[in-house]
Design a protein around this motif. Sequence first.
Motif, mmCIF file in Angstrom:
data_model
loop_
_atom_site.group_PDB
_atom_site.id
_atom_site.type_symbol
_atom_site.label_atom_id
_atom_site.label_comp_id
_atom_site.label_asym_id
_atom_site.label_seq_id
_atom_site.Cartn_x
_atom_site.Cartn_y
_atom_site.Cartn_z
ATOM 1 N N THR A 65 0.830 -1.204 0.000
ATOM 2 C CA THR A 65 0.000 0.000 0.000
ATOM 3 C C THR A 65 0.865 1.253 0.000
ATOM 4 O O THR A 65 0.593 2.215 -0.735
ATOM 5 C CB THR A 65 -0.931 0.017 1.230
ATOM 6 O OG1 THR A 65 -1.733 -1.161 1.228
ATOM 7 C CG2 THR A 65 -1.829 1.240 1.217
ATOM 8 N N ASP A 66 1.907 1.256 0.816
ATOM 9 C CA ASP A 66 2.809 2.404 0.875
ATOM 10 C C ASP A 66 3.504 2.621 -0.466
ATOM 11 O O ASP A 66 3.676 3.768 -0.905
ATOM 12 C CB ASP A 66 3.857 2.197 1.969
ATOM 13 C CG ASP A 66 3.260 2.238 3.372
ATOM 14 O OD1 ASP A 66 2.127 2.745 3.521
ATOM 15 O OD2 ASP A 66 3.916 1.752 4.321
ATOM 16 N N ALA A 67 3.900 1.513 -1.108
ATOM 17 C CA ALA A 67 4.571 1.636 -2.406
ATOM 18 C C ALA A 67 3.614 2.231 -3.435
ATOM 19 O O ALA A 67 4.008 3.082 -4.259
ATOM 20 C CB ALA A 67 5.057 0.265 -2.874
ATOM 21 N N PHE A 68 2.358 1.804 -3.377
ATOM 22 C CA PHE A 68 1.358 2.371 -4.299
ATOM 23 C C PHE A 68 1.179 3.862 -4.049
ATOM 24 O O PHE A 68 1.133 4.657 -4.995
ATOM 25 C CB PHE A 68 0.020 1.656 -4.146
ATOM 26 C CG PHE A 68 -1.103 2.359 -4.858
ATOM 27 C CD1 PHE A 68 -1.178 2.324 -6.243
ATOM 28 C CD2 PHE A 68 -2.051 3.081 -4.161
ATOM 29 C CE1 PHE A 68 -2.202 2.992 -6.918
ATOM 30 C CE2 PHE A 68 -3.072 3.746 -4.823
ATOM 31 C CZ PHE A 68 -3.145 3.692 -6.199
ATOM 32 N N MET A 69 1.060 4.246 -2.788
ATOM 33 C CA MET A 69 0.853 5.656 -2.479
ATOM 34 C C MET A 69 2.032 6.504 -2.937
ATOM 35 O O MET A 69 1.855 7.653 -3.368
ATOM 36 C CB MET A 69 0.608 5.839 -0.978
ATOM 37 C CG MET A 69 -0.700 5.252 -0.476
ATOM 38 S SD MET A 69 -2.164 5.887 -1.353
ATOM 39 C CE MET A 69 -2.094 7.634 -0.917
ATOM 40 N N ASP A 70 3.223 5.945 -2.894
ATOM 41 C CA ASP A 70 4.406 6.679 -3.357
ATOM 42 C C ASP A 70 4.308 6.973 -4.853
ATOM 43 O O ASP A 70 4.535 8.118 -5.281
ATOM 44 C CB ASP A 70 5.680 5.878 -3.067
ATOM 45 C CG ASP A 70 6.062 5.890 -1.594
ATOM 46 O OD1 ASP A 70 5.554 6.750 -0.856
ATOM 47 O OD2 ASP A 70 6.874 5.034 -1.187
ATOM 48 N N VAL A 71 3.971 5.954 -5.655
ATOM 49 C CA VAL A 71 3.909 6.183 -7.099
ATOM 50 C C VAL A 71 2.704 7.053 -7.460
ATOM 51 O O VAL A 71 2.758 7.853 -8.401
ATOM 52 C CB VAL A 71 3.873 4.849 -7.881
ATOM 53 C CG1 VAL A 71 5.150 4.055 -7.646
ATOM 54 C CG2 VAL A 71 2.663 4.014 -7.538
ATOM 55 N N LEU A 72 1.607 6.908 -6.696
ATOM 56 C CA LEU A 72 0.425 7.742 -6.936
ATOM 57 C C LEU A 72 0.740 9.211 -6.698
ATOM 58 O O LEU A 72 0.411 10.075 -7.521
ATOM 59 C CB LEU A 72 -0.716 7.299 -6.031
ATOM 60 C CG LEU A 72 -2.041 8.061 -6.183
ATOM 61 C CD1 LEU A 72 -2.703 7.732 -7.512
ATOM 62 C CD2 LEU A 72 -2.994 7.745 -5.031
ATOM 63 N N HIS A 73 1.394 9.509 -5.577
ATOM 64 C CA HIS A 73 1.712 10.903 -5.259
ATOM 65 C C HIS A 73 2.740 11.477 -6.231
ATOM 66 O O HIS A 73 2.684 12.670 -6.551
ATOM 67 C CB HIS A 73 2.226 11.025 -3.824
ATOM 68 C CG HIS A 73 1.127 11.080 -2.812
ATOM 69 N ND1 HIS A 73 0.693 9.975 -2.126
ATOM 70 C CD2 HIS A 73 0.352 12.117 -2.381
ATOM 71 C CE1 HIS A 73 -0.287 10.318 -1.310
ATOM 72 N NE2 HIS A 73 -0.519 11.609 -1.449
#
Length: 244
Positions: free
Chosen positions: A78-86
């Motif tokens: 989830t954290d990795a996804f949020m990084d690429v999303l931001h």
Amino acid sequence: MSDQQDQPLDIDNAQQLGEFIAQLAAAADPDAPAITLDTLDGYMTALLVGPPPSAPIQAMDALFGDEWPGIFESQEQTDAFMDVLHLRWNEIADSLDPQALVESPEQMQLVPLISDFDDETKARLLADGSLTEDLLERLPAAGALWAQGFLQAVEDTGSWELPEGDAARDLSLMLEAIEAVTLATNSDERSTYIQEAYEEPEGIDQDALIDDMLFTVQDMRLFWLQQAALKAAFSEDGETPSQH
């Protein structure tokens, strides 16, 4: 399509984001409308263009429901996804920098994530079984999913309404330019729009409509900043902006 100014687009990040979105889409309700990377990119662009304060999480909740983080297997994922999303959110925000838009109004600043299934790509996807002939026939035209995501955000936020007047008419025309990209290539509605919107309609194809859509989105960014400035100025005077 028009040449675009060199913009910091992290290709690897976009690919990672696409993989995450495909994972989320695969776990979604099969009867729900398909959500693609194009859809998300258009949606986030509208949030950054329009009047209300927003964040990328708003796009995710709207497109996938607020339970979407549960699809990921771990907090690390989830954290990795949020990084690429931001990172992608910030790229879009940078491309909509008002100063650059004002200084170079004829320059394409936006670098949208728009999938283009050319003949070679279609043939490869058909050959490896990723795409069937039936799905191929139902693929929307290039840019359509991005435009649909943008327009969905406009509808979802419910804050793009303006009192009747010149500004409201200008906004309506800008939204029509975006909706035109979603129209079926051989539809009467698309032909009518092109005939009415262009002085030389003969040379207008899907790429031209996409170009005009993206320039319109850039204009929208300045339009809403102008509306905010007018509202603030009249608020200080204790008056309501007039719509001529």
